[in-house]
Design an enzyme around this catalytic site. Structure first.
Site, short mmCIF file in Angstrom:
data_model
loop_
_atom_site.label_atom_id
_atom_site.label_comp_id
_atom_site.label_asym_id
_atom_site.label_seq_id
_atom_site.Cartn_x
_atom_site.Cartn_y
_atom_site.Cartn_z
N GLY A 45 43.06 -24.52 50.85
CA GLY A 45 42.39 -23.56 51.18
C GLY A 45 42.93 -21.93 50.89
N GLN A 50 45.09 -13.59 52.59
CA GLN A 50 46.63 -14.09 51.98
C GLN A 50 46.86 -13.47 50.83
OE1 GLN A 50 45.22 -18.37 53.15
NE2 GLN A 50 47.50 -18.61 53.69
N CYS A 105 50.19 -23.76 56.13
CA CYS A 105 49.62 -22.68 55.66
C CYS A 105 50.43 -22.21 54.61
CB CYS A 105 49.59 -21.46 56.95
SG CYS A 105 48.68 -20.16 56.30
N LEU A 106 49.72 -21.85 53.61
CA LEU A 106 50.62 -21.19 52.37
C LEU A 106 51.35 -19.61 52.61
CD1 LEU A 106 47.78 -21.78 49.60
CD2 LEU A 106 50.09 -23.39 50.08
N HIS A 147 40.37 -23.49 59.86
CA HIS A 147 41.64 -22.71 59.42
C HIS A 147 41.49 -21.52 58.67
CE1 HIS A 147 46.21 -23.13 58.35
NE2 HIS A 147 45.75 -22.01 57.42
N GLU A 148 40.73 -21.66 57.46
CA GLU A 148 40.47 -20.60 56.62
C GLU A 148 39.80 -19.40 57.30
OE1 GLU A 148 42.51 -20.27 54.15
OE2 GLU A 148 42.90 -22.35 54.55
N HIS A 151 41.78 -17.31 59.34
CA HIS A 151 42.26 -16.02 58.73
C HIS A 151 41.51 -15.00 58.55
CE1 HIS A 151 46.12 -17.85 57.22
NE2 HIS A 151 45.68 -18.97 56.74
#
Ligand SMILES: [Zn+2]
Length: 196
Positions: A45, A50, A105-106, A147-148, A151
């Site tokens: 995701g 991000q 997380c990226l 999670h996304e 963000h």
């Protein structure tokens, strides 16, 4: 085009994203770039903040999770090929007893912690053609969406940890924001950005 992923510590990750309309500039290209960036980093995701944009847009593809052999065939089938773009999403309800899953997380490389979330969600969103959908998701698909979704509200999974856990990872988070970390995908670090 692969975009640099914004690292922990950048204020854009803390902004509440704004709704967008169909005439948002170069939206199709942005979405394509977000998928390319996510696949390049082996993520499931990626949310617009991000890549530096405080807007309510995120992309999800849970296919890499489908290879987990601990899952049932049914769960694997649900995850395989679940690719979806969420625009102006609103979670209408979250239900069930909270369960823990080890999230990463990226934007926060090499930090993984158990996070508790409810297992079922009902969400309203628009797709790439701005058609509105109301759908229910559960299990890992719901988990990735939650999670996304966080963000686009300026929330990171590390916010949801206990005070003790937060204290334990503080040094690692500080190193990430300073760029003192090796990652094998393109990133942009807030502390380095300021230096000309
Ligand atoms: Zn994330």
């Amino acid at each position: 085009m692969i975009l640099p992923i914004i690292a922990y510590g950048d204020p854009v990750l803390r902004k509440e994203g704004e709704d967008i309309s169909a005439d948002y500039p170069n939206l199709k290209a942005l979405i394509a770039n977000m998928y390319e960036t996510m696949y390049d980093a082996f993520g499931v995701g990626l949310a617009a903040p991000q890549v530096g944009l405080a807007i309510r847009l995120f992309v999800v593809d849970t296919t890499p999770f489908s290879e987990d052999e601990d899952l049932t065939k049914e769960e694997q089938a649900q995850l395989q090929g679940f690719k979806r773009t969420f625009i102006n999403a609103k979670i209408i309800e979250e239900t069930g007893d909270e369960w823990a899953f080890n999230e990463g997380c990226l934007s926060i490389p090499d930090v993984r912690e158990d996070v508790f979330r409810k297992p079922k969600i009902k969400i309203e969103y628009q797709d790439e053609d701005f058609n509105t959908h109301v759908e229910e998701f559960d299990g890992l698909v719901a988990r990735v969406i939650q999670h996304e979704y966080d963000h686009i509200d300026g929330i990171l999974f590390t916010d949801k940890l206990s005070t003790l856990k937060k204290r334990l990872i503080k040094g690692r988070l500080s190193n990430i924001s300073k760029g003192n970390i090796s990652v094998d995908y393109k990133m942009r670090f807030p502390a380095l950005k300021k230096k000309r």
